[in-house]
Design a protein around this motif. Structure first.
Motif, PDB file in Angstrom:
ATOM      1  N   ALA A  41       0.829  -1.203   0.000  1.00 27.42           N
ATOM      2  CA  ALA A  41       0.000   0.000   0.000  1.00 27.42           C
ATOM      3  C   ALA A  41       0.865   1.256   0.000  1.00 27.42           C
ATOM      4  O   ALA A  41       0.615   2.209  -0.760  1.00 27.42           O
ATOM      5  N   LYS A  42       1.893   1.286   0.851  1.00 28.73           N
ATOM      6  CA  LYS A  42       2.772   2.453   0.905  1.00 28.73           C
ATOM      7  C   LYS A  42       3.554   2.615  -0.405  1.00 28.73           C
ATOM      8  O   LYS A  42       3.808   3.745  -0.855  1.00 28.73           O
ATOM      9  N   PHE A  43       3.930   1.513  -1.003  1.00 29.07           N
ATOM     10  CA  PHE A  43       4.664   1.552  -2.280  1.00 29.07           C
ATOM     11  C   PHE A  43       3.817   2.232  -3.360  1.00 29.07           C
ATOM     12  O   PHE A  43       4.316   3.029  -4.151  1.00 29.07           O
ATOM     13  N   GLN A  44       2.515   1.908  -3.392  1.00 26.08           N
ATOM     14  CA  GLN A  44       1.636   2.505  -4.394  1.00 26.08           C
ATOM     15  C   GLN A  44       1.367   3.973  -4.108  1.00 26.08           C
ATOM     16  O   GLN A  44       1.242   4.783  -5.038  1.00 26.08           O
ATOM     17  N   GLN A  45       1.281   4.346  -2.823  1.00 22.41           N
ATOM     18  CA  GLN A  45       0.996   5.724  -2.453  1.00 22.41           C
ATOM     19  C   GLN A  45       2.224   6.628  -2.605  1.00 22.41           C
ATOM     20  O   GLN A  45       2.104   7.779  -3.013  1.00 22.41           O
ATOM     21  N   HIS A  46       3.381   6.112  -2.266  1.00 23.95           N
ATOM     22  CA  HIS A  46       4.611   6.907  -2.272  1.00 23.95           C
ATOM     23  C   HIS A  46       5.721   6.126  -2.981  1.00 23.95           C
ATOM     24  O   HIS A  46       6.577   5.513  -2.337  1.00 23.95           O
ATOM     25  N   PRO A  47       5.721   6.082  -4.310  1.00 28.93           N
ATOM     26  CA  PRO A  47       6.727   5.306  -5.046  1.00 28.93           C
ATOM     27  C   PRO A  47       8.145   5.704  -4.637  1.00 28.93           C
ATOM     28  O   PRO A  47       8.500   6.890  -4.692  1.00 28.93           O
ATOM     29  N   PRO A  48       8.954   4.726  -4.219  1.00 33.59           N
ATOM     30  CA  PRO A  48      10.306   5.031  -3.738  1.00 33.59           C
ATOM     31  C   PRO A  48      11.362   4.928  -4.830  1.00 33.59           C
ATOM     32  O   PRO A  48      11.109   4.410  -5.919  1.00 33.59           O
ATOM     33  N   SER A  49      12.550   5.410  -4.510  1.00 30.87           N
ATOM     34  CA  SER A  49      13.709   5.234  -5.377  1.00 30.87           C
ATOM     35  C   SER A  49      14.458   3.954  -5.049  1.00 30.87           C
ATOM     36  O   SER A  49      15.251   3.462  -5.862  1.00 30.87           O
ATOM     37  N   LEU A  50      14.221   3.425  -3.830  1.00 22.51           N
ATOM     38  CA  LEU A  50      14.906   2.214  -3.370  1.00 22.51           C
ATOM     39  C   LEU A  50      14.066   1.615  -2.255  1.00 22.51           C
ATOM     40  O   LEU A  50      13.409   2.345  -1.504  1.00 22.51           O
ATOM     41  N   ALA A  51      14.083   0.280  -2.118  1.00 21.02           N
ATOM     42  CA  ALA A  51      13.335  -0.403  -1.058  1.00 21.02           C
ATOM     43  C   ALA A  51      14.287  -1.257  -0.231  1.00 21.02           C
ATOM     44  O   ALA A  51      15.169  -1.931  -0.787  1.00 21.02           O
ATOM     45  N   ILE A  52      14.103  -1.203   1.120  1.00 22.61           N
ATOM     46  CA  ILE A  52      14.855  -2.051   2.048  1.00 22.61           C
ATOM     47  C   ILE A  52      13.840  -2.932   2.775  1.00 22.61           C
ATOM     48  O   ILE A  52      12.918  -2.410   3.422  1.00 22.61           O
ATOM     49  N   LEU A  53      13.985  -4.259   2.667  1.00 20.49           N
ATOM     50  CA  LEU A  53      12.994  -5.171   3.217  1.00 20.49           C
ATOM     51  C   LEU A  53      13.656  -6.237   4.085  1.00 20.49           C
ATOM     52  O   LEU A  53      14.729  -6.770   3.722  1.00 20.49           O
ATOM     53  N   ASP A  54      12.975  -6.527   5.192  1.00 19.82           N
ATOM     54  CA  ASP A  54      13.350  -7.702   5.985  1.00 19.82           C
ATOM     55  C   ASP A  54      12.876  -8.941   5.239  1.00 19.82           C
ATOM     56  O   ASP A  54      11.817  -8.929   4.609  1.00 19.82           O
ATOM     57  N   VAL A  55      13.660 -10.010   5.298  1.00 16.47           N
ATOM     58  CA  VAL A  55      13.283 -11.232   4.587  1.00 16.47           C
ATOM     59  C   VAL A  55      12.184 -11.974   5.333  1.00 16.47           C
ATOM     60  O   VAL A  55      11.152 -12.357   4.766  1.00 16.47           O
ATOM     61  N   VAL A  56      12.387 -12.197   6.630  1.00 13.03           N
ATOM     62  CA  VAL A  56      11.456 -13.010   7.412  1.00 13.03           C
ATOM     63  C   VAL A  56      10.469 -12.091   8.120  1.00 13.03           C
ATOM     64  O   VAL A  56      10.835 -11.328   9.019  1.00 13.03           O
ATOM     65  N   MET A  57       9.187 -12.150   7.654  1.00 12.65           N
ATOM     66  CA  MET A  57       8.110 -11.390   8.278  1.00 12.65           C
ATOM     67  C   MET A  57       6.857 -12.249   8.280  1.00 12.65           C
ATOM     68  O   MET A  57       6.690 -13.116   7.414  1.00 12.65           O
TER      69      MET A  57
END
Length: 576
Positions: A41-57
């Motif tokens: 949802a946040k990605f669609q609302q505020h398109p980023p230049s880079l994403a940092i994600l935790d693997v295990v969620m």
């Protein structure tokens, strides 16, 4: 530069707090999400230049979120960095397989985090700049290709007696095919093949087109045009660049042609299922020799109504299949004879060459043009034309009497042209040819051609097609004018143009006293009318840069009648 935005996704609030603090200190705008659904949802609302994600969620893990956002974004340059405590090589490889670009092991080291992010942001910026430059180059290339395409698809090629095929390896072909008509009704056809193919080879086309068209319209013969082309190409093209070419000049009065060949395969004259004459290359390709070295020997040939003349580049002959075999000259000539004998479409050349090559892509442009010589012998079969002698025209008395000119015309031509006939031929050329069969009129060929061109185009364009003259004389909108003209002519279903041409010979007498114009050999009179509603000829004459103004300067009398849908012209044939 705008602040770069980073999407940070982790279900551990402490981890988010720490990494967010680092990113803000580095000067980045940070958008935070704590699970996979929120991340999307946040990605669609505020398109980023880079994403940092935790693997295990819980729920959607980082791998699934990565695959989702990569599939929904139109940005192919979005970097994704994983935060992970996994150290197994197989786990790290799996992260990359799901669309990740890099990973940082927990616990997060600030210096490593900054180094990785700065590096990916820098790569992204460079990639975006490169993409922007490529897009701009693609637009410029498309513009050039469209311009070259307009040159290749000149309207003088789209006549009933010509068939051609052009199959470029790239959108911008190194082959040039041109046709033009001289003021005296003679026609030129030119086929050229620059060294190489694609855009570099095609860039010489505008130069060739301007010289060929401009000199043809000014009445130059083909040998003079070839000499000028050779000189300009020799002066302006880079070393090693040259133009293999063949050219043809048609004489509309003698049913004959002249042919030149400068480095192309044999020009073929075919009749009754066989090749009756070949014109091989007798001149080096254009641009190699300097002006004082260049000569253009020609081959003259009388034609018959059944003859076809074909000029070709070497693209089809040198086409290769997967085995390295060439299509070859023998097979190509057999193909041309088959096309003529079985009355196949001319683009069957393209079909046959592609079938031969199979999956092997073509290596060179394939271009050929065929002239049907029947039109040289039966040029007026498509309309209701009446040509009368003086004896047959006694009942049609002239409305005006010029000093020393007979009241009965020496020669007269009447024509009524309806929509199908108007679409089927270039009637300015046809009418000029008919008029110039009179030897006296032939000495004034260029002026008669201009008179017929301007009056006929006015009747057709402004009368029947109801075009706005202001479009024609506005350079910025001239392309719109041409497109609209083609559309309306194609859709025209009713209406007609009536043409009366009369030639009055000078008898040397005028009501019993000597004629005051001893240098005048007679009068050319034109009465042309269309069934349209007329047009504002006063405004059109004021807007014209040549056209209607040229008529006023050239002719002795120019009279508009009714609402502008009838025009009468008197042109006295004075010796220059």
């Amino acid at each position: 530069m705008d602040q770069e935005r980073i999407l940070l996704v982790d279900d551990d609030p402490d981890q988010v707090l720490l990494v967010r603090r680092y990113l803000l200190a580095m000067g980045y705008d940070v958008v935070v999400a704590y699970d996979g659904k929120e991340a999307i949802a946040k990605f669609q609302q505020h398109p980023p230049s880079l994403a940092i994600l935790d693997v295990v969620m819980p729920g959607m893990n980082g791998l699934e979120v990565t695959r989702a956002i990569k599939s929904m974004t139109a940005d192919p340059l979005l970097p994704v960095i994983f935060l992970t405590a996994l150290e197994e090589e197989s786990d790290l490889a799996r992260c990359l397989a799901y669309g990740g670009d890099d990973f940082i092991l927990k616990p997060v080291n600030k210096l490593i985090l900054q180094a990785r992010i700065d590096a990916w942001i820098r790569k992204r910026r460079l990639a975006l700049q490169l993409k922007s430059h490529r897009d701009q180059l693609a637009q410029e290339r498309q513009f050039i290709e469209e311009s070259l395409s307009r040159i290749r698809n000149a309207p003088d090629l789209d006549t009933p007696d010509l068939r051609y095929v052009m199959t470029p390896v790239e959108a911008s072909s190194g082959d040039v095919l041109l046709a033009a008509t001289r003021p005296d009704g003679g026609r030129h056809i030119f086929l050229g093949d620059f060294t190489g193919h694609g855009l570099p080879a095609a860039l010489g086309a505008p130069l060739v087109s301007d010289i060929f068209t401009g000199m043809s319209e000014r009445g130059f013969r083909m040998d003079a045009i070839l000499l000028e082309l050779n000189n300009k190409l020799n002066q302006r093209m880079p070393p090693g660049a040259f133009l293999a070419a063949a050219a043809l000049e048609m004489n509309p009065y003698k049913q004959a042609v002249q042919i030149w060949n400068a480095g192309l395969p044999d020009v073929l004259i075919m009749e009754a299922g066989r090749i009756i004459r070949r014109v091989d290359s007798r001149i080096p390709p254009l641009g190699i020799l300097t002006g004082d070295q260049f000569q253009a020997p020609t081959v003259r040939s009388r034609t018959s109504p059944m003859q076809r003349i074909v000029m070709s580049t070497d693209g089809a002959i040198e086409a290769q299949n997967a085995n390295g075999d060439y299509f070859g000259a023998d097979a190509y000539e057999a193909l041309l004879l088959k096309i003529q004998h079985e009355e196949l479409p001319f683009d069957h050349i393209h079909t046959a060459v592609r079938q031969f090559c199979g999956a092997t892509p073509p290596q060179d442009d394939v271009t050929a043009v065929e002239l049907n010589c029947q039109n040289l012998h039966e040029p007026f079969a498509e309309s209701r034309i009446i040509v009368e002698s003086a004896a047959q025209f006694r009942a049609h008395r002239a409305r005006q009497s010029a000093c020393g000119h007979s009241e009965d015309p020496t020669w007269r031509l009447d024509a009524t042209l309806e929509p199908d006939a108007l679409r089927g031929s270039d009637w300015v050329i046809q009418l000029t040819r008919m008029a110039l069969h009179r030897p006296t009129l032939r000495r004034h060929a260029q002026k008669i051609f201009i008179i017929l061109r301007e009056t006929f185009s006015n009747a057709l364009d402004y009368g029947l097609l109801r075009l706005d003259p202001s479009l024609k004389y506005d350079l910025a909108r001239s392309t719109q004018y041409s497109k609209l003209r083609q559309e309306r002519l194609r859709e025209l279903t009713e209406g007609e143009i009536r043409i009366n041409i009369a030639y009055f010979a000078n008898t040397g007498e005028c009501s019993g006293h000597p004629c005051s114009e001893q240098d005048c050999s007679g009068e050319f009179r034109l009465d042309i009318r269309d069934s349209g509603a007329g047009f504002d000829y006063v405004a059109a004459r004021q807007q014209s840069q040549g056209g209607l103004r040229a008529l006023a300067r050239l002719c002795d009398e120019v009279n508009y009648h009714d609402q502008g849908n009838r025009l009468t012209i008197t042109f006295r044939l004075r010796e220059d």
